[in-house]
Design a protein around this motif. Structure first.
Motif, mmCIF file in Angstrom:
data_model
loop_
_atom_site.group_PDB
_atom_site.id
_atom_site.type_symbol
_atom_site.label_atom_id
_atom_site.label_comp_id
_atom_site.label_asym_id
_atom_site.label_seq_id
_atom_site.Cartn_x
_atom_site.Cartn_y
_atom_site.Cartn_z
ATOM 1 N N GLU A 224 90.278 48.973 109.040
ATOM 2 C CA GLU A 224 90.931 48.760 107.748
ATOM 3 C C GLU A 224 91.714 50.013 107.314
ATOM 4 N N THR B 8 95.896 48.118 116.092
ATOM 5 C CA THR B 8 95.332 47.955 114.742
ATOM 6 C C THR B 8 93.961 48.621 114.622
ATOM 7 N N ARG C 169 105.884 50.532 116.147
ATOM 8 C CA ARG C 169 104.605 49.861 116.442
ATOM 9 C C ARG C 169 103.895 50.583 117.593
HETATM 10 P P1 GDP Z 1 98.835 45.631 111.932
HETATM 11 O O1 GDP Z 1 100.130 44.853 112.058
HETATM 12 O O2 GDP Z 1 98.507 46.418 113.182
HETATM 13 O O3 GDP Z 1 98.797 46.512 110.702
HETATM 14 O O4 GDP Z 1 97.628 44.586 111.795
HETATM 15 P P2 GDP Z 1 97.468 43.177 111.033
HETATM 16 O O5 GDP Z 1 98.803 42.664 110.568
HETATM 17 O O6 GDP Z 1 96.655 42.304 111.929
HETATM 18 O O7 GDP Z 1 96.562 43.524 109.776
HETATM 19 C C1 GDP Z 1 97.108 44.118 108.617
HETATM 20 C C2 GDP Z 1 96.151 45.205 108.151
HETATM 21 O O8 GDP Z 1 94.919 44.608 107.744
HETATM 22 C C3 GDP Z 1 95.712 46.227 109.217
HETATM 23 O O9 GDP Z 1 96.637 47.261 109.425
HETATM 24 C C4 GDP Z 1 94.400 46.735 108.657
HETATM 25 O O10 GDP Z 1 94.599 47.694 107.613
HETATM 26 C C5 GDP Z 1 93.818 45.456 108.039
HETATM 27 N N1 GDP Z 1 92.920 44.749 108.962
HETATM 28 C C6 GDP Z 1 93.223 44.150 110.143
HETATM 29 N N2 GDP Z 1 92.140 43.580 110.710
HETATM 30 C C7 GDP Z 1 91.109 43.819 109.848
HETATM 31 C C8 GDP Z 1 89.730 43.475 109.841
HETATM 32 O O11 GDP Z 1 89.205 42.831 110.773
HETATM 33 N N3 GDP Z 1 88.989 43.889 108.760
HETATM 34 C C9 GDP Z 1 89.542 44.608 107.733
HETATM 35 N N4 GDP Z 1 88.752 44.985 106.707
HETATM 36 N N5 GDP Z 1 90.857 44.945 107.699
HETATM 37 C C10 GDP Z 1 91.620 44.560 108.733
#
Ligand code: GDP
Length: 138
Positions: A110, A91, A85
């Motif tokens: 995204e 993110t 991580r």
């Molecule tokens: P991660 O654990 O850092 O991958 O983040 P999350 O679990 O919060 O989100 C999963 C995935 O969703 C992220 O890696 C991004 O590809 C996507 N994502 C997160 N936030 C957003 C957002 O606000 N808009 C869009 N379109 N995609 C998002």
């Protein structure tokens, strides 16, 4: 030793950056003990991301993850989940520290290049989603 599930997302395969990301993963002390390239269907992406189904970006995320090939991997190191991580970065690439994968490679919040499991429980589930024990060679 701990294992985590990593995905190199379609923005990486589209730009032919699999090797560049893997070099950074290995330089950061993570061992790639299983790896394969897949093109997820929309239904498979929805199943993988089911924990996010209430989130506003769920449909966009699943469309993106099924828009091209991905590379799914199992990474192994001490403390692999938390370590990867950190190697990935925030993110939103705008907030990702210099030297992280997302700072270097991500295109947007995204299309942020990589996925990594966020807990022991999710790592076990996510690894089992893609790999059987015989496919992981430490
Ligand atoms: P991660 O654990 O850092 O991958 O983040 P999350 O679990 O919060 O989100 C999963 C995935 O969703 C992220 O890696 C991004 O590809 C996507 N994502 C997160 N936030 C957003 C957002 O606000 N808009 C869009 N379109 N995609 C998002």
């Amino acid at each position: 030793m701990e294992r985590t599930l990593s995905i190199l997302k379609p923005d990486i395969t589209r730009r032919n950056l699999t090797g560049a990301v893997n070099e950074k993963i290995e330089k950061n002390g993570l061992r790639i003990i299983a790896q394969k390239r897949l093109h997820l269907s929309l239904e498979e992406a929805q199943k993988f991301y089911a924990v996010h189904k209430e989130r506003s970006f769920f449909n966009d995320l699943c469309s993106f993850m099924s828009s091209g090939p991905v590379v799914v991997q199992v990474l192994e190191s001490d403390n692999a989940i938390e370590h990867y991580r950190k190697v990935m970065g925030a993110t939103n690439p705008a907030n990702a520290d210099e030297g992280t994968l997302r700072h270097e490679f991500a295109e947007s919040i995204e299309a942020n290049s990589v996925h990594g499991s966020d807990s022991l429980e999710n790592a076990a589930k996510e690894i089992a989603f893609f790999f059987s024990e015989i496919e992981m060679v430490g």
